[in-house]
Design a protein around this motif. Structure first.
Motif: not given
Length: 400
Positions: A238-247, A259-267, A341-344
């Protein structure tokens, strides 16, 4: 003069506490992939996270008292643990299971101001709220003052507002969620146990030792719980692609919040363009960023969070947000603040639908080509003023 209760001497207890912290930093680093574990910058950020965990749990160790509670700061822009939401002030009050508690205060004008009753974690470590009590549902007088009772059973002679309290609950978690930071007013609230004496005697040595003994394990749980969350998303693809997170089911999240989230990786020259349909009705919505060890990116000093009162919907009704290290000069920008790198992470709360956004990388220089032609421009001077105003408004909220 009263004599302190017999107990173990202090220094052995203190040394045991220090021993409990000694191996925590190495254990935190061991949960990360090698490229982060061996990076001096990340190592020192681990140290900051550890200090935040120590500070948060130390406040509880000093002041947490189920018979004489108060709402204490739990997580925020300074106590940056458990990845706080930028719009939310979190405070916790420790309570004694089975006790009866009175809440008094003024309601304020926030869209969301709720108190969750929390029982101890389950065997698998998951945390679930038994209930969320809505402060906006309480009866108030002309100046907004409320008075409510929480207890496992309703007293026969009580005629005012009453909420049923889970007899297992040992914590009340207050969430104050602001939309318009400049105009909305936070509630003010006091809590007291009414079926216990109002005064508190000198804590005995055994109680103080118990608090110190519990501190190191509490810091450990806080500091390590989500530290590897970003690498886990990366491993799952799930890099630059969202998924559901069951908080809600696992971490005591707010009922009705998606809640939805994805890891991001950006130059440095890249941007993540997020696009989403928008619910017809929505009580609250937001987007925030985190860094690679799941601390929320500094939204106090950067344009690194947006909510439904702050972003702009395009004329086609869609939401488009740009994530990048370089300011693209558009209203809906999330600043990575130097973290490649981090999370959106997004939230839809009590909305008519919960759209799952799409995300794609584009060159920062080409962002305007991928947005509607009528997207406004934001100059450097305008952005600086926006950030200064955000910071001033946020600082006036009751963080402590």
């Amino acid at each position: 003069m009263s004599r302190p209760a017999d107990g173990e001497p202090f220094l052995p207890a203190w040394n045991t506490f220090l021993d409990g912290l000694r191996d925590l930093a190495p254990a935190m680093l061991d949960k990360l992939p090698a490229q982060l574990r061996d990076d001096p910058q990340t190592q020192h950020e681990i140290g900051r996270l550890l200090l935040g965990a120590l500070a948060a749990r130390s406040i509880e160790a000093i002041a947490g008292d189920g018979d004489h509670p108060m709402f204490l700061p739990s997580l925020n822009v300074v106590l940056n643990v458990f990845q706080p939401n930028a719009d939310t002030v979190y405070k916790t009050a420790h309570i004694t299971p089975g006790g009866t508690y009175r809440l008094r205060g003024r309601a304020g004008s926030l869209r969301i101001a709720k108190i969750g009753s929390m029982a101890p974690p389950a065997a698998d470590g998951s945390i679930q709220a038994s209930s969320y009590y809505d402060l906006n549902s309480l009866k108030t007088d002309e100046d907004g003052t409320f008075d409510a009772l929480l207890s496992p059973t309703r007293p026969e002679d009580h005629t005012g507002d009453w909420w049923e309290l889970d007899p297992r609950a040992n914590t009340l978690l207050l969430r104050q969620v602001a939309y318009d930071w400049s105009a909305e007013r936070d509630p003010v609230i006091a809590v007291e146990r009414v079926d216990a004496p109002p005064t508190r005697a000198r804590p005995d040595a055994a109680d103080l030792a118990r608090r110190l003994q519990a501190l190191a394990p509490g810091v450990d749980r806080t500091a390590t719980l989500l530290i590897d969350h970003v690498p886990q998303l990366q491993r799952e693809g799930y890099v630059n692609k969202f998924k559901v997170w069951d908080v809600v089911s696992n971490y005591g999240g707010l009922f009705g919040q998606f809640y939805y989230e994805c890891a991001y990786e950006l130059q440095d020259h890249e941007a993540l363009l997020i696009e989403s349909d928008y619910p017809e009705t929505c009580e609250y919505a937001s987007l925030i960023l985190t860094n690679q060890i799941f601390e929320t990116t500094d939204w106090y000093n950067n344009h690194s969070s947006l909510n439904g009162a702050q972003w702009r919907l395009d004329t086609d009704g869609k939401l488009r947000v740009v994530v990048s290290a370089t300011d693209p000069g558009v209203p809906n920008w999330l600043d990575t603040a130097g973290y490649p790198t981090g999370v959106v992470q997004g939230r839809w709360t009590d909305c008519s639908s919960n759209p799952m956004p799409s995300a794609r990388t584009v060159a920062v220089a080409d962002v305007a080509k991928h947005l509607p032609a009528d997207t406004p421009r934001v100059t450097k001077q305008q952005r600086e003023q926006i950030i200064r105003d955000r910071r001033a408004w946020f600082q006036q909220r009751p963080l402590w």
